[in-house]
Design an enzyme around this catalytic site. Structure first.
Site, PDB file in Angstrom:
ATOM      1  CB  CYS A   1      54.450  60.606  15.997  1.00 37.23           C
ATOM      2  SG  CYS A   1      54.320  62.384  16.102  1.00 37.23           S
ATOM      3  CD  GLU A   2      53.970  54.618  18.670  1.00 34.66           C
ATOM      4  OE1 GLU A   2      53.584  53.515  18.230  1.00 34.66           O
ATOM      5  OE2 GLU A   2      54.886  54.770  19.473  1.00 34.66           O
TER       6      GLU A   2
ATOM      7  NE  ARG B   1      41.858  49.159  30.261  1.00 35.65           N
ATOM      8  CZ  ARG B   1      40.823  48.592  29.704  1.00 35.65           C
ATOM      9  NH1 ARG B   1      39.935  49.334  29.056  1.00 35.65           N
ATOM     10  NH2 ARG B   1      40.643  47.306  29.776  1.00 35.65           N
TER      11      ARG B   1
ATOM     12  CE1 TYR C   1      46.392  45.078  28.272  1.00 38.70           C
ATOM     13  CE2 TYR C   1      45.121  47.024  28.835  1.00 38.70           C
ATOM     14  CZ  TYR C   1      46.130  46.132  29.117  1.00 38.70           C
ATOM     15  OH  TYR C   1      46.877  46.308  30.251  1.00 38.70           O
TER      16      TYR C   1
ATOM     17  N   GLY D   1      39.476  40.931  39.819  1.00 37.77           N
ATOM     18  CA  GLY D   1      39.148  40.458  38.482  1.00 37.77           C
ATOM     19  C   GLY D   1      37.734  40.683  37.998  1.00 37.77           C
TER      20      GLY D   1
ATOM     21  N   PRO E   1      39.590  43.717  44.687  1.00 38.14           N
ATOM     22  CG  PRO E   1      37.637  44.785  45.433  1.00 38.14           C
ATOM     23  CD  PRO E   1      38.760  43.882  45.888  1.00 38.14           C
ATOM     24  N   GLY E   2      39.849  45.940  41.885  1.00 36.03           N
ATOM     25  CA  GLY E   2      40.416  47.207  41.434  1.00 36.03           C
ATOM     26  C   GLY E   2      39.422  47.876  40.501  1.00 36.03           C
ATOM     27  NE  ARG E   3      38.968  45.642  34.537  1.00 38.14           N
ATOM     28  CZ  ARG E   3      39.964  45.840  33.650  1.00 38.14           C
ATOM     29  NH1 ARG E   3      39.891  46.837  32.812  1.00 38.14           N
ATOM     30  NH2 ARG E   3      40.991  45.021  33.584  1.00 38.14           N
TER      31      ARG E   3
ATOM     32  CE1 TYR F   1      44.843  47.759  36.721  1.00 34.95           C
ATOM     33  CE2 TYR F   1      42.533  47.392  36.216  1.00 34.95           C
ATOM     34  CZ  TYR F   1      43.653  47.114  36.972  1.00 34.95           C
ATOM     35  OH  TYR F   1      43.574  46.191  37.981  1.00 34.95           O
TER      36      TYR F   1
HETATM   37  N1  LLP Z   1      45.156  41.428  42.435  1.00 38.00           N
HETATM   38  C1  LLP Z   1      46.226  41.191  41.648  1.00 38.00           C
HETATM   39  C2  LLP Z   1      47.309  40.359  42.163  1.00 38.00           C
HETATM   40  C3  LLP Z   1      46.281  41.748  40.349  1.00 38.00           C
HETATM   41  O1  LLP Z   1      47.340  41.512  39.593  1.00 38.00           O
HETATM   42  C4  LLP Z   1      45.223  42.562  39.888  1.00 38.00           C
HETATM   43  C5  LLP Z   1      45.258  43.141  38.553  1.00 38.00           C
HETATM   44  C6  LLP Z   1      44.128  42.793  40.758  1.00 38.00           C
HETATM   45  C7  LLP Z   1      44.127  42.212  42.020  1.00 38.00           C
HETATM   46  C8  LLP Z   1      42.971  43.666  40.385  1.00 38.00           C
HETATM   47  O2  LLP Z   1      42.236  43.182  39.319  1.00 38.00           O
HETATM   48  P1  LLP Z   1      40.877  43.920  38.870  1.00 38.00           P
HETATM   49  O3  LLP Z   1      39.868  43.745  39.981  1.00 38.00           O
HETATM   50  O4  LLP Z   1      41.183  45.344  38.639  1.00 38.00           O
HETATM   51  O5  LLP Z   1      40.504  43.219  37.631  1.00 38.00           O
HETATM   52  N2  LLP Z   1      45.915  46.997  32.663  1.00 38.00           N
HETATM   53  C9  LLP Z   1      44.854  46.028  32.454  1.00 38.00           C
HETATM   54  C10 LLP Z   1      44.489  45.299  33.714  1.00 38.00           C
HETATM   55  C11 LLP Z   1      45.651  44.602  34.389  1.00 38.00           C
HETATM   56  C12 LLP Z   1      45.278  43.954  35.689  1.00 38.00           C
HETATM   57  C13 LLP Z   1      46.466  43.529  36.442  1.00 38.00           C
HETATM   58  N3  LLP Z   1      46.210  42.919  37.710  1.00 38.00           N
HETATM   59  C14 LLP Z   1      43.666  46.750  31.817  1.00 38.00           C
HETATM   60  O6  LLP Z   1      43.759  47.933  31.552  1.00 38.00           O
HETATM   61  O7  LLP Z   1      42.657  46.125  31.539  1.00 38.00           O
END
Ligand code: LLP
Length: 413
Positions: A342-343, A312, A316, A239, A274-276, A371
């Site tokens: 076409c949107e 995105r 969003y 997150g 962590p992802g993003r 993402y």
């Molecule tokens: N763990 C779980 C269980 C999750 O559902 C997620 C993200 C993460 C970890 C990683 O979160 P991060 O560190 O990346 O914030 N598509 C959206 C974001 C959706 C996130 C879904 N879950 C966007 O483009 O902003």
């Protein structure tokens, strides 16, 4: 912090000009910087060195095999949410013992696949899922390692679509029901409860929701233990936000300093997902200007990347900085950068002041590592983009652009 910058008026990923990549591989093309990825891995994983921990990168942010194999080489684990992501993580060399599996809707087949591969644990999100896992583990004659994902009812103060830890969201088990579920888990023959898990949302720019959620989890750990049940793992999810525009998200050190003291005395092993924050600013999307047109109100820069490539902004209203690949214009104008789909929702940037490009110029869409490719589609029968990994002065094609044949390859007439 990232390694994308101008050198002699041309935008580079590390030491490779994006214009060179575009002429070799075409557009739209995603370009990742290995040095940026490695820097983020070191700073995020390293921030938690004060506690026994495992970083499980959230594969949904970017599931490219080259990205995953760099993470594997640095000893990073994975957080997966589908059989497909588990397949990708294992294929990239991430050990099963470093993989956690989250998600509200795991199928029986996916649960079997995860247990068959001996992953670290399944994060269970409902009583119904618990019984399904118990049954499948019984059929396989083994015990399933699990944690319960608890919904701590904390407002992450982020976009409503990326808030996951509120009562009204579909995720996790209500904190008020947690003790009953832990007692039930302890009674099931084929279940081994390892820990507790939460993930409250994505792109958080404030540390206080993390603190609130962590304190709630720590309180629950005490109460579960007072029932005589063991909790050895605490997974706090992901997150952490990144800088897209003018946000000031906390850095990894601030995140860790907030979290670690809360769990230090529990003796639990800490998992972060962590992802993003690992991949977001390690990627850009290069796109070419196809046409420019104006009416009384607007100037439209029509580019060859659409909402099928980068969803995105359409989904969003997200902001992605757009910069010229070659600094060849001094005129600045407020424009809409739009795709060919076409949107009306197919836009990359709206009412944005840019150095005015010409037809045929290249633009780089920033912060496109997370993402973006993973949320891309074949809408309008558009082949998905190519992906390039840059390391120093080398650019490697790590995903070929799809072709018309490849996009219909599963169809049967
Ligand atoms: N763990 C779980 C269980 C999750 O559902 C997620 C993200 C993460 C970890 C990683 O979160 P991060 O560190 O990346 O914030 N598509 C959206 C974001 C959706 C996130 C879904 N879950 C966007 O483009 O902003």
């Amino acid at each position: 912090m990232h390694y994308f910058s101008y050198k002699d008026g041309v935008f580079n990923s590390e030491d490779v000009a994006l214009s060179e990549i575009a002429s070799l591989y075409g557009t739209p093309t995603y370009v990742y910087s290995r040095a940026t990825l490695e820097r983020h891995i070191r700073t995020i994983d390293g921030a938690f060195n004060g506690i026994d921990h495992l970083t499980c990168y959230s594969v949904k942010a970017n599931s490219n095999g080259a990205v995953l194999s760099i993470l594997a080489q640095h000893g990073i684990g994975a957080d997966v949410v589908s059989g497909g992501e588990l397949f990708r993580a294992l294929r990239a060399g991430i050990p099963a013992s470093c993989i956690v599996y989250s998600g509200v809707g795991k199928t029986a087949e996916e649960i079997r696949y995860a247990l068959d591969n001996n992953i670290l644990m399944l994060n269970v999100e409902s009583e119904s899922e618990l019984h399904t896992i118990d049954r499948i583990a019984g059929e396989m004659n083994r015990k399933a390692p699990i944690s319960f994902r608890v919904n701590p009812d904390v407002d992450p103060k982020t976009h409503p679509y990326t808030a996951t830890g509120l009562k009204k969201s579909k995720f996790g088990i209500p904190a008020s029901d947690a003790l009953r579920i832990y007692e039930l888990g302890a009674q099931l023959k084929n279940i081994e409860v390892l820990g507790i898990d939460a993930h409250i949302g994505s792109q958080l720019t404030d540390v206080s929701p993390f603190r609130d959620a962590a304190e709630r989890l720590a309180g629950l750990i005490d109460r579960i233990r007072s029932l005589g049940l063991a909790i050895n793992v605490v997974d706090i999810g992901g997150g952490l936000g990144i800088n897209y525009d003018d946000e000031f998200p906390p850095g990894p050190a601030e995140w860790a300093q907030m979290i670690v003291p809360i769990f230090k005395n529990t003796g639990c092993r800490l998992i972060i997902e962590p992802g993003r924050s690992i991949v977001g600013n390690a990627g850009v999307l290069i796109t070419r200007v196809l046409h420019i047109k104006s009416n009384e109100e607007k100037t439209f820069i029509i580019v060859d990347a659409g909402m099928n490539d980068l969803l995105r902004p359409a989904l969003y209203g997200s902001y992605h900085e757009v910069v010229p690949v070659e600094e060849n214009s001094t005129e600045r104008r407020v424009v809409d950068v739009v795709g060919p789909i076409c949107e009306s929702g197919d836009f990359i940037a709206k009412d944005r002041e840019l150095a005015m490009p010409k037809e045929g110029d290249l633009l780089a869409i920033m912060s496109a590592g997370a993402y973006c490719m993973t949320m891309s589609s074949n809408y309008n029968s558009r082949p998905r983009a190519a992906e390039i990994m840059v390391s120093g002065n080398e650019a490697k094609l790590v995903t070929k652009r799809e072709t018309y044949d490849s996009i219909i390859s599963q169809e049967q007439l």
